[in-house]
Design a protein around this motif. Structure first.
Motif, PDB file in Angstrom:
ATOM      1  N   ASP A   1      69.515  -3.355  21.118  1.00 26.29           N
ATOM      2  CA  ASP A   1      70.772  -3.814  20.269  1.00 26.29           C
ATOM      3  C   ASP A   1      70.172  -3.586  18.759  1.00 26.29           C
ATOM      4  OD1 ASP A   1      71.728  -4.927  22.608  1.00 26.29           O
ATOM      5  OD2 ASP A   1      71.037  -7.009  22.176  1.00 26.29           O
ATOM      6  N   ILE A   2      70.816  -2.752  18.164  1.00 25.37           N
ATOM      7  CA  ILE A   2      70.576  -2.260  17.013  1.00 25.37           C
ATOM      8  C   ILE A   2      71.319  -2.792  15.574  1.00 25.37           C
ATOM      9  CG2 ILE A   2      70.209  -0.059  15.553  1.00 25.37           C
ATOM     10  CD1 ILE A   2      69.667   1.443  18.026  1.00 25.37           C
ATOM     11  N   SER A   3      70.450  -3.345  14.663  1.00 27.22           N
ATOM     12  CA  SER A   3      71.143  -3.858  13.589  1.00 27.22           C
ATOM     13  C   SER A   3      71.372  -2.654  12.677  1.00 27.22           C
ATOM     14  CB  SER A   3      70.147  -4.662  13.010  1.00 27.22           C
ATOM     15  OG  SER A   3      69.734  -5.741  13.747  1.00 27.22           O
ATOM     16  N   ILE A   4      72.613  -2.594  12.066  1.00 26.21           N
ATOM     17  CA  ILE A   4      73.194  -1.673  11.306  1.00 26.21           C
ATOM     18  C   ILE A   4      73.347  -2.248   9.790  1.00 26.21           C
ATOM     19  CG2 ILE A   4      74.888   0.017  10.618  1.00 26.21           C
ATOM     20  CD1 ILE A   4      73.460   0.582  13.358  1.00 26.21           C
ATOM     21  N   ALA A   5      72.521  -1.904   9.027  1.00 26.68           N
ATOM     22  CA  ALA A   5      72.662  -2.363   7.444  1.00 26.68           C
ATOM     23  C   ALA A   5      74.054  -1.963   6.855  1.00 26.68           C
ATOM     24  CB  ALA A   5      71.400  -1.994   6.555  1.00 26.68           C
ATOM     25  N   VAL A   6      74.712  -3.145   6.460  1.00 32.19           N
ATOM     26  CA  VAL A   6      75.925  -3.013   5.803  1.00 32.19           C
ATOM     27  C   VAL A   6      76.019  -3.405   4.320  1.00 32.19           C
ATOM     28  CG1 VAL A   6      78.391  -3.188   5.702  1.00 32.19           C
ATOM     29  CG2 VAL A   6      77.159  -2.728   7.927  1.00 32.19           C
ATOM     30  N   SER A   7      76.352  -2.878   3.222  1.00 37.95           N
ATOM     31  CA  SER A   7      76.224  -3.462   1.815  1.00 37.95           C
ATOM     32  C   SER A   7      77.734  -3.861   1.773  1.00 37.95           C
ATOM     33  CB  SER A   7      75.868  -2.219   0.947  1.00 37.95           C
ATOM     34  OG  SER A   7      76.010  -2.891  -0.767  1.00 37.95           O
TER      35      SER A   7
ATOM     36  N   ILE B   1      80.187   4.042  19.698  1.00 43.94           N
ATOM     37  CA  ILE B   1      79.130   3.858  18.593  1.00 43.94           C
ATOM     38  C   ILE B   1      79.976   3.894  17.325  1.00 43.94           C
ATOM     39  CG2 ILE B   1      76.977   4.398  17.350  1.00 43.94           C
ATOM     40  CD1 ILE B   1      75.833   5.554  19.912  1.00 43.94           C
ATOM     41  N   GLU B   2      80.542   5.084  16.963  1.00 44.77           N
ATOM     42  CA  GLU B   2      81.387   5.077  15.743  1.00 44.77           C
ATOM     43  C   GLU B   2      82.434   4.060  15.505  1.00 44.77           C
ATOM     44  OE1 GLU B   2      81.112   6.824  13.438  1.00 44.77           O
ATOM     45  OE2 GLU B   2      79.695   8.565  14.290  1.00 44.77           O
ATOM     46  N   LYS B   3      83.018   3.493  16.630  1.00 43.34           N
ATOM     47  CA  LYS B   3      84.188   2.424  16.754  1.00 43.34           C
ATOM     48  C   LYS B   3      83.641   1.096  16.518  1.00 43.34           C
ATOM     49  CE  LYS B   3      87.468   4.899  19.577  1.00 43.34           C
ATOM     50  NZ  LYS B   3      88.081   4.775  21.004  1.00 43.34           N
ATOM     51  N   GLY B   4      82.135   0.962  17.066  1.00 41.56           N
ATOM     52  CA  GLY B   4      81.510  -0.274  17.036  1.00 41.56           C
ATOM     53  C   GLY B   4      81.263  -0.484  15.319  1.00 41.56           C
ATOM     54  N   ILE B   5      80.473   0.382  15.068  1.00 37.95           N
ATOM     55  CA  ILE B   5      79.975   0.328  13.789  1.00 37.95           C
ATOM     56  C   ILE B   5      81.120   0.117  12.658  1.00 37.95           C
ATOM     57  CG2 ILE B   5      78.944   1.761  11.844  1.00 37.95           C
ATOM     58  CD1 ILE B   5      77.220   3.213  13.988  1.00 37.95           C
ATOM     59  N   LYS B   6      82.168   0.813  12.577  1.00 34.97           N
ATOM     60  CA  LYS B   6      83.346   0.694  11.932  1.00 34.97           C
ATOM     61  C   LYS B   6      83.920  -0.785  12.118  1.00 34.97           C
ATOM     62  CE  LYS B   6      87.994   2.533  10.528  1.00 34.97           C
ATOM     63  NZ  LYS B   6      88.417   1.099  10.357  1.00 34.97           N
ATOM     64  N   SER B   7      84.041  -1.249  13.249  1.00 39.74           N
ATOM     65  CA  SER B   7      84.577  -2.864  13.592  1.00 39.74           C
ATOM     66  C   SER B   7      83.533  -3.539  12.762  1.00 39.74           C
ATOM     67  CB  SER B   7      84.516  -2.888  14.890  1.00 39.74           C
ATOM     68  OG  SER B   7      84.853  -4.256  15.391  1.00 39.74           O
TER      69      SER B   7
ATOM     70  N   PHE C   1      77.523  10.556  11.069  1.00 44.39           N
ATOM     71  CA  PHE C   1      76.252  10.865  11.339  1.00 44.39           C
ATOM     72  C   PHE C   1      75.691   9.729  12.155  1.00 44.39           C
ATOM     73  CE2 PHE C   1      77.119  13.851   7.656  1.00 44.39           C
ATOM     74  CZ  PHE C   1      76.555  15.003   8.320  1.00 44.39           C
ATOM     75  N   MET C   2      76.147   8.532  11.659  1.00 48.54           N
ATOM     76  CA  MET C   2      75.603   7.480  12.276  1.00 48.54           C
ATOM     77  C   MET C   2      75.476   7.353  13.941  1.00 48.54           C
ATOM     78  SD  MET C   2      74.234   5.424  10.113  1.00 48.54           S
ATOM     79  CE  MET C   2      73.858   3.984  11.154  1.00 48.54           C
TER      80      MET C   2
END
Length: 395
Positions: free
Chosen positions: A258-264, A285-291, A224-225
């Protein structure tokens, strides 16, 4: 000749660091490249390795101490050349691939005082995982435990006769910084939150229909992200105030996204930045977020990964949150909160229909963003998520 191990250069804007976990004690042997100590800053964890093989002869700071760049951390006595006599402590047996430990594994090893040489790693290449440590501790629970070594800055107090305890643990540098930034946002911004809701059925149908082909083509699942980030990037183009920030008496408009993605993480919440999101495909985007998420959870984020974001997305829905009011991430002016997707009865063309609905929450600084921009931005994000083909057509 004694070798001095110094505090490395600290990242820009970081004045000092806190000594985290010592992975070797005085008298222990260490190999070149093997981790000696973790230094915690308010942004990242710096790992200090041994420059060469040797034996630790001195440690000048305890866990919890504050250090600055180029201060002397420890001294290392190099191992003698082959054939020379030595009275040094013999080198411990190599652990092999399990020498490569993630910060979370090293932390639990230090807290439970477990020697990794006694563990057999079940991870890739024989690496020790957190589950390996937990299983080892459980297997030893029926055996007599040694008297625990006092850990600096940690205090357990028996406050009553019925065995209840309280443990006092100092906040980490990251947790302190998070607290400071949250208070800064509450005290220095005119923060408001506006809400809307979105029908997630179209995106869920796309994921269900194309998930297998997408994963086979790109090597990653369609989540979804990527839709959230793409929709936000397009909305920011149309509402530049939401992508701006206040700099003194000026408004600074950013013409990049440049979007910040909150990660716990175990250390706290971090917001690594995914750059140039408007130019990225859903797969990128999916690969970037996972990395970024993997680096965050392994403690491998750099300062560059955490700075420069113009807008933040946080997804409390992964923890079950139905609605919240996210706090702005300064110096940004807005943050979008996504929430749990939940089936609810909705009125559609005069009929009651069960649809997968999700609340959106946009917190924004009213000093720079008016109600028209905030509501318009949120409605536009909603329209893109409810009709994802608009993302392809740029309408």
């Amino acid at each position: 000749m004694t070798l001095q191990i110094m505090v490395p250069d600290l990242p820009e804007s970081v004045s000092d660091a806190t000594v985290g976990t010592w992975h070797k004690k005085i008298g222990d042997s260490i190999k070149a490249g093997e981790l000696l100590v973790d230094l915690e800053t308010d942004k990242v964890v710096l790992e200090v390795p041994a420059p060469q093989d040797g034996v630790i002869s001195q440690q000048f700071f305890e866990t919890g101490s504050t250090v600055q760049g180029h201060q002397l951390l420890a001294e290392l006595e190099p191992l003698p050349a082959s054939g020379e006599e030595t009275s040094a402590k013999p080198v411990v047996a190599e652990v092999g691939a399990s020498d490569i430990l993630t910060p979370s594994v090293r932390r639990i090893l230090a807290e439970e005082e477990v020697d990794p040489a006694h563990l057999h790693g079940s991870g890739r290449g024989g690496r020790i995982t957190r589950q390996d440590v937990v299983q080892h501790i459980q297997s030893q629970s029926n055996q007599p435990m040694p008297v625990p070594v006092e850990i600096a800055n940690v205090e357990a107090v028996d406050v009553s006769s019925n065995g209840r305890e309280e443990k006092r643990v100092p906040m980490t540098r990251l947790r302190k910084r998070i607290a400071e930034r949250l208070l800064e946002a509450k005290n220095t911004t005119a923060m408001l939150t506006t809400f809307n809701e979105v029908n997630m059925q179209p995106i869920m149908q796309i994921r269900s229909k194309y998930q297998e082909q997408f994963e086979k083509r790109h090597g990653i699942k369609l989540g979804f992200m990527s839709f959230y980030v793409k929709a936000v990037s397009e909305a920011l183009k149309r509402y530049p105030e939401v992508n701006a920030s206040i700099d003194g008496n000026d408004v600074l408009y950013h013409n990049y996204f440049d979007i910040s993605i909150a990660v716990s993480t175990e250390r706290g919440l971090v917001t690594p930045v995914l750059r140039n999101c408007d130019d990225l495909s859903l797969a990128e985007i999916e690969k970037g977020i996972k990395s970024l998420a993997d680096k965050a959870r392994d403690g491998k984020l750099s300062v560059a990964d955490l700075t420069g974001g113009t807008f933040t997305i946080t997804n409390g829905g992964v923890f079950g949150s139905l609605m919240s009011t996210p706090i702005i991430n300064p110096p940004q002016s807005a943050i979008l909160g996504m929430h749990k997707i939940q089936d609810r009865p909705m009125a559609v063309d005069g009929q009651v229909v069960i649809l997968p609905m999700m609340y959106l929450a946009l917190s924004y600084d009213h000093r720079i963003i008016d109600g028209r921009e905030s509501v318009g931005f949120l409605v536009y994000v909603k329209s893109l998520l409810e009709d994802p083909t608009r993302l392809l057509l740029d309408i």
